[in-house]
Design a protein around this motif. Structure first.
Motif, mmCIF file in Angstrom:
data_model
loop_
_atom_site.group_PDB
_atom_site.id
_atom_site.type_symbol
_atom_site.label_atom_id
_atom_site.label_comp_id
_atom_site.label_asym_id
_atom_site.label_seq_id
_atom_site.Cartn_x
_atom_site.Cartn_y
_atom_site.Cartn_z
ATOM 1 N N TYR A 141 -19.916 -26.488 29.921
ATOM 2 C CA TYR A 141 -19.170 -27.455 29.116
ATOM 3 C C TYR A 141 -17.694 -27.481 29.483
ATOM 4 N N TYR A 142 -17.205 -26.338 30.000
ATOM 5 C CA TYR A 142 -15.789 -26.200 30.281
ATOM 6 C C TYR A 142 -15.388 -26.912 31.576
ATOM 7 N N ARG A 188 0.971 -24.151 10.166
ATOM 8 C CA ARG A 188 0.842 -22.756 10.599
ATOM 9 C C ARG A 188 1.106 -21.803 9.432
ATOM 10 N N GLY A 215 -8.998 -18.382 22.532
ATOM 11 C CA GLY A 215 -8.618 -19.774 22.786
ATOM 12 C C GLY A 215 -7.137 -19.936 22.485
ATOM 13 N N SER A 217 -4.741 -20.769 24.400
ATOM 14 C CA SER A 217 -4.071 -21.851 25.132
ATOM 15 C C SER A 217 -2.757 -21.331 25.722
ATOM 16 N N SER A 221 -0.321 -20.320 19.050
ATOM 17 C CA SER A 221 -0.911 -19.611 17.901
ATOM 18 C C SER A 221 -0.661 -18.106 18.021
ATOM 19 N N ASP A 238 -8.037 -16.624 26.783
ATOM 20 C CA ASP A 238 -8.397 -18.020 27.038
ATOM 21 C C ASP A 238 -9.201 -18.119 28.333
ATOM 22 N N LEU A 239 -9.923 -19.237 28.437
ATOM 23 C CA LEU A 239 -10.713 -19.475 29.655
ATOM 24 C C LEU A 239 -9.877 -20.113 30.749
ATOM 25 N N PHE A 243 -3.368 -22.135 31.543
ATOM 26 C CA PHE A 243 -2.771 -22.057 30.201
ATOM 27 C C PHE A 243 -2.167 -20.667 29.988
ATOM 28 N N ASN A 267 -14.072 -15.425 28.878
ATOM 29 C CA ASN A 267 -14.815 -16.340 28.012
ATOM 30 C C ASN A 267 -14.891 -15.712 26.623
ATOM 31 N N GLY A 268 -14.441 -16.433 25.608
ATOM 32 C CA GLY A 268 -14.455 -15.912 24.239
ATOM 33 C C GLY A 268 -15.850 -15.627 23.717
ATOM 34 N N ALA A 284 -8.207 -20.613 16.751
ATOM 35 C CA ALA A 284 -7.447 -21.740 16.191
ATOM 36 C C ALA A 284 -7.584 -22.987 17.065
ATOM 37 N N TYR A 285 -8.136 -24.040 16.478
ATOM 38 C CA TYR A 285 -8.272 -25.344 17.137
ATOM 39 C C TYR A 285 -9.073 -25.275 18.441
ATOM 40 N N GLU A 289 -13.575 -28.304 20.508
ATOM 41 C CA GLU A 289 -13.675 -28.544 21.946
ATOM 42 C C GLU A 289 -14.960 -27.957 22.517
#
Ligand SMILES: C[S@@+](CC[C@H](N)C(=O)[O-])C[C@H]1O[C@@H](n2cnc3c(N)ncnc32)[C@H](O)[C@@H]1O
Length: 380
Positions: A141-142, A188, A215, A217, A221, A238-239, A243, A267-268, A284-285, A289
C-alpha cells in the motif's frame, strides 16, 4: 439537527483573552466564535459536564451519523474512479488539487513554497544515509501514488512539503484561529491533554519514561510529545527515510534536548523493537493513510510494544465529526482519489480493533472539531 455523544455533554467553554483580562464564556454550541471586538478566542474547549471537573475531558460537537454518508462505495465515487482511471484527466486533477492546496495554505499565512524551498536547498540530503534502513520491506500500500505524489511518501518533495501540509491540516481544523500556533493550542494541546489524562487515570501510577511515535513523518508530533514529556526518551518511527531525514535535520538545528529524539526507519506494523519497552505509543494522523489490514497491524504492534499499564493514543479524522459529515460529497470523493484508503479508515471499527488486540479502557474523544483521539491501556 445535531446530536451529541451520549458520553459527552454539550457544554462548551470559550476562553477568550482581552488585553487586560481573560474571560470564559459557556454556550451550547460547539463552534469557535469571536466574543467582543477586542477579544480574541484563544482556546475552545467543549467539556463533558460529567467529566470536566474531575478529569478535564474535552469534546466537540458530533454529527448525526456514525460516519459521513459519502464513505464506502457510492455512485459518485464510482464515477470519480472511472474519470480518474483516464490518466491525462487524473494528471490534470492532481495538478489542480496541488495548486489549490498550496494557494489555500499561503492565503492563511503558511509560506508553503518558501518552506519547501528551504528544505530542498538545505543539506538535508546528507541525513539519508544515517537514517535509511536498507532491510526495510515496504508494504504494497505504501508504494502507491499518494497525496498527488507519484512516489507517495518516498520522495524529497513529499518530505519537504510535509511540515506545511501538517500546518494546513491544523488550520483547517480550527479555521477561525488567528495563527497556526493558536490552532495548535487546540489541536495538539487537546490531544496531549487527552493522552496525559488517560495515562494518569489508567496506568496504575506508572511514569511515561519511553515513548514511541509511530508514523512520525517529519517529526512535528514527536516534537510536541518531547516538549510535553521532557523526561521521557522518545523514538520517532516512520516508513519514509526522506521524512525522517527532514525530521533529524530540523531537530539538529534546534537547541539540544536532555533526551535527544531517536529516529527509526521501520514499518510500524513490525518494528523489530523489543516487546514491552514503551509506556506510550502514539499514532497521530497515520491510520487514514492505511488500509484496514495495516490499521489492525499497527494496533497489534502497539499492544506488543507497550508495558502493562501503557497507553496507546491514536488521533485522526473523526467519522463522527459534524464538520466532516457536512463536507461536500464531491470534495470528499475527489480527496479519495489522492488518499486511496480513506474509505477503509472510515469503515474500520477502530475501538473494536483495539479491544480485539487486547486493549482495555478504550475511550474516544473529539479533541477538535475534525479529529478524535482514541486511547487505550494494556491491562496491568
Ligand atoms: C500524516 S503523516 C503523520 C503526521 C505526524 N504524526 C504528525 O502528527 O505530524 C502519516 C505518516 O505515516 C507514515 N506511515 C504510513 N504507514 C506507516 C507504517 N506502516 N509504518 C510507519 N509509518 C507509516 C507515513 O510515512 C507518514 O509519514
Amino acid at each position: 439537527m445535531a446530536l451529541y455523544s451520549p458520553t459527552y455533554s454539550t457544554s462548551v467553554i470559550f476562553t477568550t483573552r482581552s488585553r487586560s483580562r481573560t474571560t470564559t464564556t459557556t454556550t451550547g454550541h460547539g463552534e469557535m466564535r469571536q466574543i467582543g471586538r477586542r477579544k480574541r478566542v484563544v482556546r475552545v474547549q467543549m467539556v463533558s459536564s460529567s467529566e470536566a471537573s474531575s478529569k478535564g475531558g474535552v469534546a466537540f460537537e458530533e454529527g448525526r451519523l456514525e460516519r459521513p454518508k459519502w464513505t464506502g462505495e457510492t455512485p459518485l465515487s464510482r464515477l470519480v474512479r472511472a474519470l480518474i482511471s483516464f490518466k491525462p484527466l487524473y494528471s490534470l486533477l492532481k495538478l489542480g488539487a496541488r495548486q489549490v492546496l498550496i494557494s489555500t495554505a499561503e492565503k492563511t499565512n503558511i509560506p508553503w513554497r518558501e518552506m519547501t524551498r528551504e528544505v530542498l536547498e538545505s543539506e538535508v540530503y546528507k541525513e539519508l544515509e544515517s537514517i535509511q534502513n536498507p532491510s526495510v520491506i515496504y508494504p504494497d500500500y505504501y508504494l502507491n501514488p499518494f497525496h498527488a505524489y507519484d512516489e507517495g511518501n518516498l520522495s524529497w518533495l513529499a518530505a519537504a512539503e510535509a511540515e506545511a501540509a501538517t500546518m494546513s491540516m491544523v488550520r483547517r481544523a480550527i479555521p477561525n484561529a488567528s495563527s497556526v500556533d493558536e490552532a495548535n493550542q487546540t489541536v495538539r494541546g487537546n490531544w496531549l491533554q487527552a493522552i496525559e489524562q488517560h495515562h494518569l487515570q489508567h496506568s496504575g501510577n506508572s511514569m511515561i519514561k519511553d515513548i514511541l511515535d509511530i508514523g512520525c513523518s517529519v517529526g512535528v508530533s514527536t516534537r510536541f510529545l518531547a516538549d510535553k514529556f521532557p523526561l521521557a526518551k522518545i523514538t520517532g518511527l516512520d516508513l519514509s527515510p526522506y521524512f525522517l531525514a527532514v525530521a533529524q535535520f530540523k531537530e539538529n538545528q534546534r537547541a539540544p534536548r536532555k533526551n535527544p529524539i531517536r529516529w527509526t526507519h521501520a514499518n510500524g506494523e513490525d518494528t523489530g523493537l523489543p516487546s514491552k519497552s514503551f509506556d506510550l505509543v502514539s499514532v497521530a494522523y497515520v491510520l487514514h493513510e492505511c488500509p484496514a489490514t495495516a490499521i489492525a497491524g499497527l494496533v497489534r504492534e502497539g499492544f506488543r510494544l507497550l508495558r502493562p499499564g501503557g497507553t496507546i493514543a491514536i488521533t485522526d479524522n473523526s467519522p463522527k465529526s459534524k464538520i466532516l459529515q457536512e463536507l461536500s460529497p464531491v470534495l470528499f470523493t475527489l480527496m479519495k482519489s489522492t488518499e486511496p484508503f480513506l474509505d477503509e479508515y472510515y469503515l474500520t471499527d477502530l475501538e473494536g480493533t483495539m479491544r480485539e488486540a487486547g486493549f482495555v479502557n478504550v475511550r474516544t474523544i473529539l479533541t477538535d472539531p475534525r479529529h478524535r483521539t482514541v486511547t487505550g491501556t494494556v491491562p496491568l
